[in-house]
Design a protein around this motif. Structure first.
Motif, short mmCIF file in Angstrom:
data_model
loop_
_atom_site.label_atom_id
_atom_site.label_comp_id
_atom_site.label_asym_id
_atom_site.label_seq_id
_atom_site.Cartn_x
_atom_site.Cartn_y
_atom_site.Cartn_z
N GLU A 143 44.35 34.12 52.30
CA GLU A 143 44.46 35.47 51.73
C GLU A 143 45.30 35.39 50.47
O GLU A 143 46.45 34.92 50.50
CB GLU A 143 45.11 36.43 52.74
CG GLU A 143 45.24 37.81 52.16
CD GLU A 143 45.51 38.89 53.20
OE1 GLU A 143 45.85 38.53 54.35
OE2 GLU A 143 45.41 40.07 52.84
N ILE A 144 44.73 35.82 49.36
CA ILE A 144 45.48 35.88 48.10
C ILE A 144 45.76 37.36 47.87
O ILE A 144 44.82 38.14 47.64
CB ILE A 144 44.68 35.28 46.94
CG1 ILE A 144 44.26 33.84 47.28
CG2 ILE A 144 45.51 35.31 45.64
CD1 ILE A 144 43.27 33.22 46.32
N GLU A 145 47.01 37.71 48.00
CA GLU A 145 47.38 39.13 47.97
C GLU A 145 46.79 39.86 46.77
O GLU A 145 46.90 39.39 45.63
CB GLU A 145 48.90 39.25 47.95
CG GLU A 145 49.37 40.45 48.75
CD GLU A 145 50.87 40.64 48.60
OE1 GLU A 145 51.61 39.63 48.63
OE2 GLU A 145 51.29 41.80 48.44
N GLY A 146 46.12 40.96 47.05
CA GLY A 146 45.55 41.79 45.99
C GLY A 146 44.29 41.22 45.37
O GLY A 146 43.73 41.82 44.46
N VAL A 147 43.85 40.05 45.84
CA VAL A 147 42.67 39.43 45.23
C VAL A 147 41.54 39.26 46.24
O VAL A 147 40.47 39.85 46.11
CB VAL A 147 43.02 38.06 44.60
CG1 VAL A 147 41.78 37.41 44.00
CG2 VAL A 147 44.09 38.20 43.54
N SER A 148 41.78 38.47 47.28
CA SER A 148 40.68 38.23 48.22
C SER A 148 41.20 37.67 49.54
O SER A 148 42.31 37.12 49.61
CB SER A 148 39.67 37.25 47.62
OG SER A 148 40.32 36.05 47.31
N LYS A 149 40.35 37.84 50.55
CA LYS A 149 40.68 37.32 51.87
C LYS A 149 39.41 36.70 52.46
O LYS A 149 38.33 37.31 52.39
CB LYS A 149 41.14 38.48 52.76
CG LYS A 149 41.54 38.05 54.14
CD LYS A 149 42.16 39.19 54.92
CE LYS A 149 42.41 38.72 56.34
NZ LYS A 149 43.09 39.67 57.15
N TYR A 150 39.52 35.50 52.97
CA TYR A 150 38.40 34.83 53.65
C TYR A 150 38.91 34.33 54.99
O TYR A 150 39.99 33.76 55.07
CB TYR A 150 37.91 33.64 52.83
CG TYR A 150 37.22 34.02 51.52
CD1 TYR A 150 35.83 34.09 51.44
CD2 TYR A 150 37.97 34.32 50.39
CE1 TYR A 150 35.21 34.44 50.26
CE2 TYR A 150 37.34 34.67 49.20
CZ TYR A 150 35.96 34.74 49.13
OH TYR A 150 35.34 35.09 47.96
N MET A 151 38.13 34.56 56.05
CA MET A 151 38.49 34.07 57.39
C MET A 151 37.26 33.35 57.96
O MET A 151 36.54 33.87 58.79
CB MET A 151 38.84 35.26 58.30
CG MET A 151 40.30 35.60 58.44
SD MET A 151 41.43 34.22 58.62
CE MET A 151 42.61 34.72 57.37
N GLU A 152 37.03 32.15 57.45
CA GLU A 152 35.82 31.44 57.87
C GLU A 152 35.82 31.19 59.38
O GLU A 152 34.77 31.19 60.02
CB GLU A 152 35.72 30.11 57.10
CG GLU A 152 34.36 29.45 57.23
CD GLU A 152 34.19 28.22 56.36
OE1 GLU A 152 35.20 27.61 55.93
OE2 GLU A 152 33.01 27.86 56.11
#
Ligand SMILES: NC(=O)CC(=O)C(=O)O
Length: 272
Positions: free
Chosen positions: A118-127
């Protein structure tokens, strides 16, 4: 060996994706490629909850059947960057495999490091919400030498590639769906580092553009030689790029700077 890398924009329509793959492979074969490398998640990119129903058995699924026939028809190797492989009713594997010109699988690798960030304010990935990780590295024998298999986020874990190099790999496959945001700074930097530190060719076919709403991939598929030089690079969009692997460059790099031989792991093994 002449190789081709396919840069794709895979979305949810699997039939269309398989059709695109067929056209790209036929184009590459007609240009004389002996090996075609496809990106990560080449047959399907969609919502987490839909992944399980697109997972296939390897080697009994439709993707294997299609690509095995193409490999035989054109007498080429096909490196399938990855597809969803059946695991259970909730999760799948993210699996890479290589088919030889007889249409047989010569190696299969399930992604070990899953992209949970998770990059705050940018994107979140939970593969890991939809994928179960693999547990084994995999090397294969190609006519030009040994190769190590990996997928995308794996590239951030140099130990895997050092292991492959120490076991004799001269080629590292790193197919990807690397995010646009991280790709701008990290993609080329990390790929070239893996090539230089292990004195291997790096073959990195990538996804490009928006695959899911708000989720964009960086593209810039590339081949890097063992000296760290980018010898082929895709521009924006989808398409096929080509490179010739001159395997003498591996020995040349390793003779000029024998860093693999100059290691002194006995002095820092406690650190791990
Ligand atoms: N998509 C990935 O698996 C990895 C990635 O985009 C990154 O490491 O950044």
């Amino acid at each position: 060996m002449k190789i081709a890398l396919v840069q794709m924009n895979t979305k949810q329509d699997k039939a269309k994706n398989l059709n695109d793959i067929t056209n790209f492979i036929e184009e590459a074969a007609s240009e004389g490629a002996e090996l075609v490398s496809l990106p990560e998640y080449c047959t399907y990119m969609g919502k987490d909850e839909d992944k399980v129903k697109h997972a296939e058995s390897i080697p009994n699924g439709e993707t294997f059947e299609l690509l095995s026939n193409l490999a035989k028809t054109h007498s080429i190797f096909i490196h399938v960057g990855s597809i969803l492989e059946e695991y259970n009713n909730e999760k799948s594997y993210n699996t890479s495999f290589i088919i030889n010109p007889h249409g047989e699988i010569i190696g299969k690798y399930q992604k070990i490091h899953l992209f949970d960030i998770e990059i705050e304010g940018v994107s979140k990935y939970m593969e890991s919400n939809s994928i179960i990780n693999g547990t084994s590295p995999k090397m294969i024998d190609l006519p030009v030498g040994k190769a190590g298999l990996s997928i995308c986020y794996d590239m951030r874990f140099p130990e895997l590639y050092r292991g492959y190099a120490l076991e004799g790999a001269k080629i590292l496959f790193i197919p990807a769906a690397f995010t646009r945001y991280t790709g701008m700074l990290h993609w080329e930097l990390i790929l070239r580092a893996r090539a230089v530190e292990n004195q291997c060719f790096v073959i990195a076919a990538g996804q490009f553009g928006e695959n899911l709403p708000g989720k964009e991939c960086f593209g810039s598929s590339m081949v890097i030689d063992p000296w760290g030089m980018v010898i082929s690079r895709a521009s924006e969009g989808t398409g096929v790029i080509y490179a010739n692997l001159d395997m003498d460059l591996v020995d040349k790099a390793r003779t000029s700077i024998p860093s693999l031989q100059n290691r002194k792991p006995e002095y820092y093994k406690e650190l791990s």
